[in-house]
Structures are given as structure tokens and as C-alpha cells.
Design a protein around this motif. Structure first.
Motif, PDB file in Angstrom:
ATOM      1  N   TYR A 243       0.724  -1.275   0.094  1.00 52.16           N
ATOM      2  CA  TYR A 243      -0.059   0.163  -0.048  1.00 52.16           C
ATOM      3  C   TYR A 243       0.932   1.476   0.051  1.00 52.16           C
ATOM      4  O   TYR A 243       1.898   1.145   0.564  1.00 52.16           O
ATOM      5  CB  TYR A 243      -0.987   0.011   1.275  1.00 52.16           C
ATOM      6  N   PRO A 244       0.438   2.371  -0.398  1.00 52.99           N
ATOM      7  CA  PRO A 244       1.079   3.642  -0.320  1.00 52.99           C
ATOM      8  C   PRO A 244       1.271   3.941   0.940  1.00 52.99           C
ATOM      9  O   PRO A 244       0.532   3.857   1.947  1.00 52.99           O
ATOM     10  CB  PRO A 244      -0.002   4.700  -1.119  1.00 52.99           C
ATOM     11  N   LYS A 245       2.331   4.569   1.487  1.00 47.05           N
ATOM     12  CA  LYS A 245       2.477   4.741   2.861  1.00 47.05           C
ATOM     13  C   LYS A 245       3.161   6.255   2.822  1.00 47.05           C
ATOM     14  O   LYS A 245       3.966   6.931   1.856  1.00 47.05           O
ATOM     15  CB  LYS A 245       3.734   3.960   3.245  1.00 47.05           C
ATOM     16  N   ILE A 246       3.072   6.870   3.909  1.00 46.58           N
ATOM     17  CA  ILE A 246       3.958   7.951   4.678  1.00 46.58           C
ATOM     18  C   ILE A 246       4.587   7.441   5.700  1.00 46.58           C
ATOM     19  O   ILE A 246       4.380   6.903   6.503  1.00 46.58           O
ATOM     20  CB  ILE A 246       2.771   8.965   5.377  1.00 46.58           C
ATOM     21  N   GLU A 247       6.199   7.535   5.575  1.00 51.12           N
ATOM     22  CA  GLU A 247       6.961   7.338   6.400  1.00 51.12           C
ATOM     23  C   GLU A 247       7.506   8.123   7.490  1.00 51.12           C
ATOM     24  O   GLU A 247       7.812   9.258   6.985  1.00 51.12           O
ATOM     25  CB  GLU A 247       8.386   6.462   5.567  1.00 51.12           C
ATOM     26  N   VAL A 248       7.552   7.927   8.935  1.00 49.79           N
ATOM     27  CA  VAL A 248       8.148   8.756   9.825  1.00 49.79           C
ATOM     28  C   VAL A 248       9.732   8.380  10.142  1.00 49.79           C
ATOM     29  O   VAL A 248       9.939   7.390  10.232  1.00 49.79           O
ATOM     30  CB  VAL A 248       7.375   8.473  11.157  1.00 49.79           C
ATOM     31  N   LEU A 249      10.428   9.510   9.694  1.00 50.37           N
ATOM     32  CA  LEU A 249      12.015   9.364   9.810  1.00 50.37           C
ATOM     33  C   LEU A 249      12.469  10.154  10.929  1.00 50.37           C
ATOM     34  O   LEU A 249      12.377  11.381  10.621  1.00 50.37           O
ATOM     35  CB  LEU A 249      12.303   9.416   8.419  1.00 50.37           C
TER      36      LEU A 249
ATOM     37  N   ASN B  74      16.863   7.880  15.583  1.00 49.62           N
ATOM     38  CA  ASN B  74      15.976   6.767  15.562  1.00 49.62           C
ATOM     39  C   ASN B  74      16.403   6.013  14.321  1.00 49.62           C
ATOM     40  O   ASN B  74      16.283   4.734  14.187  1.00 49.62           O
ATOM     41  CB  ASN B  74      14.578   7.237  15.467  1.00 49.62           C
ATOM     42  N   SER B  75      16.270   6.826  13.231  1.00 47.18           N
ATOM     43  CA  SER B  75      16.808   6.243  11.834  1.00 47.18           C
ATOM     44  C   SER B  75      17.442   6.972  10.938  1.00 47.18           C
ATOM     45  O   SER B  75      17.242   8.077  11.053  1.00 47.18           O
ATOM     46  CB  SER B  75      15.300   5.567  11.171  1.00 47.18           C
ATOM     47  N   THR B  76      18.063   6.432   9.975  1.00 49.01           N
ATOM     48  CA  THR B  76      18.838   7.166   8.845  1.00 49.01           C
ATOM     49  C   THR B  76      18.549   7.436   7.476  1.00 49.01           C
ATOM     50  O   THR B  76      18.898   8.235   6.966  1.00 49.01           O
ATOM     51  CB  THR B  76      20.230   6.863   9.050  1.00 49.01           C
ATOM     52  N   SER B  77      17.689   6.363   7.351  1.00 46.60           N
ATOM     53  CA  SER B  77      17.175   6.400   5.964  1.00 46.60           C
ATOM     54  C   SER B  77      15.891   5.472   6.003  1.00 46.60           C
ATOM     55  O   SER B  77      15.586   4.656   6.771  1.00 46.60           O
ATOM     56  CB  SER B  77      18.202   5.498   4.940  1.00 46.60           C
ATOM     57  N   PRO B  78      15.131   5.883   4.768  1.00 45.95           N
ATOM     58  CA  PRO B  78      13.722   5.145   4.665  1.00 45.95           C
ATOM     59  C   PRO B  78      13.757   3.777   4.568  1.00 45.95           C
ATOM     60  O   PRO B  78      14.755   3.103   4.117  1.00 45.95           O
ATOM     61  CB  PRO B  78      13.197   5.779   3.607  1.00 45.95           C
ATOM     62  N   ILE B  79      12.804   3.219   5.230  1.00 40.33           N
ATOM     63  CA  ILE B  79      12.615   1.446   4.991  1.00 40.33           C
ATOM     64  C   ILE B  79      11.499   1.236   4.279  1.00 40.33           C
ATOM     65  O   ILE B  79      11.422   0.058   3.501  1.00 40.33           O
ATOM     66  CB  ILE B  79      12.074   1.007   6.431  1.00 40.33           C
TER      67      ILE B  79
ATOM     68  N   ASP C  21      12.319  15.032  10.737  1.00 35.07           N
ATOM     69  CA  ASP C  21      13.027  16.030  11.410  1.00 35.07           C
ATOM     70  C   ASP C  21      14.498  16.009  10.868  1.00 35.07           C
ATOM     71  O   ASP C  21      15.413  16.690  11.635  1.00 35.07           O
ATOM     72  CB  ASP C  21      12.955  16.144  12.805  1.00 35.07           C
ATOM     73  N   THR C  22      14.831  15.511   9.984  1.00 32.77           N
ATOM     74  CA  THR C  22      16.144  15.263   9.366  1.00 32.77           C
ATOM     75  C   THR C  22      16.238  15.868   8.011  1.00 32.77           C
ATOM     76  O   THR C  22      15.271  16.513   7.637  1.00 32.77           O
ATOM     77  CB  THR C  22      16.563  13.647   9.297  1.00 32.77           C
ATOM     78  N   ASP C  23      17.384  15.833   7.414  1.00 39.29           N
ATOM     79  CA  ASP C  23      17.755  16.410   6.174  1.00 39.29           C
ATOM     80  C   ASP C  23      17.569  15.333   4.781  1.00 39.29           C
ATOM     81  O   ASP C  23      18.069  15.838   3.760  1.00 39.29           O
ATOM     82  CB  ASP C  23      19.153  17.318   6.319  1.00 39.29           C
ATOM     83  N   VAL C  24      17.043  14.394   5.171  1.00 38.31           N
ATOM     84  CA  VAL C  24      17.174  13.260   4.515  1.00 38.31           C
ATOM     85  C   VAL C  24      15.817  13.796   3.282  1.00 38.31           C
ATOM     86  O   VAL C  24      14.821  14.059   3.599  1.00 38.31           O
ATOM     87  CB  VAL C  24      16.557  11.988   4.823  1.00 38.31           C
TER      88      VAL C  24
END
Length: 167
Positions: A110-116, A120-125, A137-140
Motif C-alpha cells: 500500500y502507499p505509505k507515509i514514513e516517519v523518519l 532513530n533512523s537514518t534512511s527510509p525503510i 526532522d532530518t535533512d533526508v
């Protein structure tokens, strides 16, 4: 003349553990519901969970061997049913819903919105083709994927409503 009921839009909220998925879910449910939409939610738990409170009658029914048990009152019900479940199996429970938000279940299509979240995390999953937006709240940054401020629920709601109009 009545038409076929429209299937609800299903949007996933993904991210690693403790990224803020539940916080975002609650804010999205409140914001979408306040616009008169019927919002349902599904929470995927990657671990096994206790579905009922030990000591209650319904828990005792399941412990005795019932493969399914329902407890209900005049306003709600809780179904506990053994089996192997997929998200599609649950959509039948949400007749009349406009939008279903799915927390977790990162491997679903399904389409998703990811919280990064920083620290806590450095790249999208989430697979890039499924990613509607990053709330971060990152510069990714990812090409073609909006990066929203982690607290900008209004923009996330706008993306969901736009997708709903398109489908």
C-alpha cells in the motif's frame, strides 16, 4: 439506484520502532475525522500480543479452546479470532469507512507515509514506489518524494485527501 459501495482508501504509516508512527496515526485520525470522514485503523504488531485481558470471561473462552470469541455491548465489539491474517482480510470489517490507516506492516504493497526521526533512523525503510511522503526532522531527501516537517499533519492530510480524490 444504488451503486457499489466505494472501497476505502488504505494508507500505511511506516517507520522503524519508536519513530512516532502511533503519534502520527492519532493526529491523522483526529484531523481526518474532524473533516467528517469515517476513519478506521489497523495496527500491525510484529510481535505476538495478548488479545484479551486474562481473567475475563472472553479470555477464558479463548483459553478453553474457542477459535473465535466476540465480546460486545450496545456500542462496540471486540473480535479475537485465530488464523493467518492479511490486511485485505480485515477490510471487510470497515464497511462505510472512507479511509483506513494502517500502522506498521511495512512490507505490504500500500502507499505509505514514513516517519523518519533523527536519532532513530537514518534512511527510509519503505520501498520508493510506495512512498507518498517522508515526515521527518532530518535533512533526508528522496527525489520525487515530499519531505514534510515531522509535525506538519495538515500537509500529510492534504496528501491523503489528494490521493483519495485520484482513486
Amino acid at each position: 439506484m444504488t451503486g457499489t459501495p466505494q472501497k476505502p482508501l488504505l494508507v500505511g504509516i511506516s517507520g522503524v520502532k519508536n519513530s512516532g508512527k502511533t503519534t502520527l496515526m492519532v493526529k491523522l485520525i483526529q484531523a481526518l475525522s474532524s473533516q467528517g470522514l469515517k476513519v478506521a485503523s489497523i495496527k500491525h504488531d510484529a510481535h505476538h500480543f495478548e488479545a484479551d485481558t486474562p481473567g475475563t470471561d472472553s479470555h477464558r473462552h479463548k483459553a478453553a479452546g474457542a477459535f473465535a470469541s466476540v465480546i460486545f455491548d450496545s456500542e462496540k465489539l471486540l473480535l479475537v479470532k485465530d488464523g493467518s491474517w492479511q490486511v485485505e482480510d480485515m477490510l471487510a470489517f470497515f464497511e462505510g469507512a472512507d479511509i483506513v490507516l494502517l500502522e506498521g506492516a511495512k512490507h505490504t504493497p500500500y502507499p505509505k507515509i514514513e516517519v523518519l526521526r533523527r536519532g532513530n533512523s537514518t534512511s527510509p525503510i519503505t520501498a520508493p514506489g510506495q512512498l507518498l511522503a517522508l515526515m521527518t526532522d532530518t535533512d533526508v531527501k528522496l527525489a520525487g518524494v515530499p519531505s514534510l516537517d515531522i509535525n506538519d499533519v495538515d500537509q500529510a492530510v492534504g496528501i491523503i485527501l489528494k490521493l483519495r480524490q485520484e482513486t
